[in-house]
Design a protein around this motif. Structure first.
Motif, PDB file in Angstrom:
ATOM      1  N   VAL A 186       0.852  -1.202   0.000  1.00 20.32           N
ATOM      2  CA  VAL A 186       0.000   0.000   0.000  1.00 20.32           C
ATOM      3  C   VAL A 186       0.879   1.241   0.000  1.00 20.32           C
ATOM      4  O   VAL A 186       2.037   1.213   0.429  1.00 20.32           O
ATOM      5  CB  VAL A 186      -0.944   0.038   1.231  1.00 20.32           C
ATOM      6  N   ALA A 187       0.328   2.358  -0.463  1.00 19.21           N
ATOM      7  CA  ALA A 187       1.077   3.617  -0.498  1.00 19.21           C
ATOM      8  C   ALA A 187       1.283   4.148   0.917  1.00 19.21           C
ATOM      9  O   ALA A 187       0.379   4.066   1.751  1.00 19.21           O
ATOM     10  CB  ALA A 187       0.329   4.639  -1.336  1.00 19.21           C
ATOM     11  N   PRO A 188       2.455   4.698   1.217  1.00 13.44           N
ATOM     12  CA  PRO A 188       2.730   5.206   2.573  1.00 13.44           C
ATOM     13  C   PRO A 188       1.755   6.282   3.029  1.00 13.44           C
ATOM     14  O   PRO A 188       1.515   6.429   4.229  1.00 13.44           O
ATOM     15  CB  PRO A 188       4.157   5.759   2.465  1.00 13.44           C
ATOM     16  N   SER A 202       0.986   8.939  10.541  1.00 12.86           N
ATOM     17  CA  SER A 202       2.175   9.770  10.313  1.00 12.86           C
ATOM     18  C   SER A 202       3.411   9.200  10.998  1.00 12.86           C
ATOM     19  O   SER A 202       4.516   9.258  10.446  1.00 12.86           O
ATOM     20  CB  SER A 202       1.916  11.196  10.785  1.00 12.86           C
ATOM     21  N   TRP A 203       3.255   8.626  12.215  1.00 11.37           N
ATOM     22  CA  TRP A 203       4.417   8.097  12.930  1.00 11.37           C
ATOM     23  C   TRP A 203       5.017   6.900  12.193  1.00 11.37           C
ATOM     24  O   TRP A 203       6.227   6.688  12.199  1.00 11.37           O
ATOM     25  CB  TRP A 203       4.040   7.688  14.358  1.00 11.37           C
ATOM     26  N   LEU A 204       4.164   6.110  11.536  1.00 13.56           N
ATOM     27  CA  LEU A 204       4.662   4.957  10.793  1.00 13.56           C
ATOM     28  C   LEU A 204       5.228   5.370   9.433  1.00 13.56           C
ATOM     29  O   LEU A 204       6.179   4.764   8.923  1.00 13.56           O
ATOM     30  CB  LEU A 204       3.529   3.942  10.599  1.00 13.56           C
ATOM     31  N   VAL A 210       8.428   4.087   7.037  1.00 14.96           N
ATOM     32  CA  VAL A 210       8.138   3.464   5.739  1.00 14.96           C
ATOM     33  C   VAL A 210       8.794   4.232   4.593  1.00 14.96           C
ATOM     34  O   VAL A 210       9.390   3.637   3.693  1.00 14.96           O
ATOM     35  CB  VAL A 210       6.610   3.379   5.534  1.00 14.96           C
ATOM     36  N   GLU A 211       8.696   5.550   4.625  1.00 10.43           N
ATOM     37  CA  GLU A 211       9.232   6.347   3.512  1.00 10.43           C
ATOM     38  C   GLU A 211      10.759   6.295   3.440  1.00 10.43           C
ATOM     39  O   GLU A 211      11.329   6.559   2.388  1.00 10.43           O
ATOM     40  CB  GLU A 211       8.748   7.788   3.634  1.00 10.43           C
ATOM     41  N   ASN A 212      11.415   5.977   4.573  1.00 10.80           N
ATOM     42  CA  ASN A 212      12.876   5.904   4.584  1.00 10.80           C
ATOM     43  C   ASN A 212      13.390   4.468   4.606  1.00 10.80           C
ATOM     44  O   ASN A 212      14.605   4.245   4.742  1.00 10.80           O
ATOM     45  CB  ASN A 212      13.419   6.672   5.797  1.00 10.80           C
ATOM     46  N   ASN A 213      12.478   3.533   4.488  1.00 10.01           N
ATOM     47  CA  ASN A 213      12.835   2.123   4.412  1.00 10.01           C
ATOM     48  C   ASN A 213      13.546   1.865   3.075  1.00 10.01           C
ATOM     49  O   ASN A 213      13.083   2.306   2.031  1.00 10.01           O
ATOM     50  CB  ASN A 213      11.528   1.317   4.492  1.00 10.01           C
TER      51      ASN A 213
END
Length: 252
Positions: free
Chosen positions: A188-190, A195-197, A201-204
């Motif tokens: 799924v799209a971030p 927001s905390w997750l 996810v975006e920097n994974n």
């Protein structure tokens, strides 16, 4: 041809023949991504994306990266098995270059990664996925995914060399890969997440690799994600390749 190259090629061929004789590794390479794709596209695709066709375009590049997290685990499992079964003792008694063992292991797994990637892409085309952005961007996505898989092989090689049993290798590698697999943009799209997750996810690294590969194949902004993916890949190799060499030398 130097002895290191000859020994590495010989050990790589040995590892590939052993993989072909292992039904579990063949299933991991070919069947697991097919099962995951069918379940997520046809069971959940309508609920997640509104229809299965749109979700198929979104999901399949992620499944290719996800499959590398599964296939790359063999690097650690096989190295640990070779130590526990006495194969490494036999290598020590033979005139085999020590570094050839690790090079042969990772090069064999790189071939398996490429075969699995081609198999998943062929299956994706079969069920209707289309890489609309052209041949060269698709080949660039293939290269990026393969580099990511090789980086994960070095992570798993270190786990396999550091652990004392197969059970520990499997448990640690599974726990290490889970945040990459499910805390990412594979399914799924971030922007649908809290927001905390989303920060994680975006920097994974998985998100960076998947988003760059997805946009290379079907269109979308590439530069920032590709830069992030390459930095993660270089960082993983820079850390875990020397750690694997150090751990291997400490055990032989």
């Amino acid at each position: 041809m130097s002895s290191l190259v000859r020994h590495s090629l010989a050990l790589s061929r040995r590892n590939l023949r052993k993989s072909l004789a292992s039904p579990g590794q063949v299933l991991d390479t070919a069947l697991m991504p097919v099962v995951l794709s069918v379940i997520f596209i046809y069971a959940f695709g309508g609920a997640i994306a509104g229809n299965s066709a749109d979700y198929r375009q979104y999901l399949m590049p992620g499944i290719m990266a996800l499959n590398h997290t599964i296939v790359s685990r063999t690097a650690g499992i096989a190295l640990n098995t070779d130590f526990s079964s006495g194969v490494m003792d036999r290598y020590r008694s033979m005139p085999v270059a020590r570094s050839a063992v690790l090079i042969g292991r990772v090069s064999a797994d790189s071939v398996r990664l490429l075969i699995s990637q081609l198999a998943v892409f062929a299956f994706a085309l079969l069920i209707g996925f289309r890489a609309d952005n052209g041949l060269l961007p698709t080949l660039a996505a293939f290269g990026l995914l393969l580099l990511y898989g090789i980086a994960l092989c070095w992570v798993n090689a270190f786990i396999g060399l550091a652990a004392r049993s197969i059970d520990t290798v499997q448990s640690v590698s599974t726990i290490a890969m889970l945040p990459l697999q499910f805390g990412s943009s594979v399914f799924v799209a971030p922007d649908t997440m809290p927001s905390w997750l989303r920060i994680f996810v975006e920097n994974n690294p998985m998100t960076q690799v998947v988003d760059a590969s997805r946009n290379l194949m079907i269109g979308g902004p590439v530069a920032a994600h590709a830069q992030g993916a390459l930095l993660w890949i270089a960082g993983l190799i820079a850390v875990f390749l020397p750690l694997s060499v150090w751990k291997y030398r400490s055990r032989v």
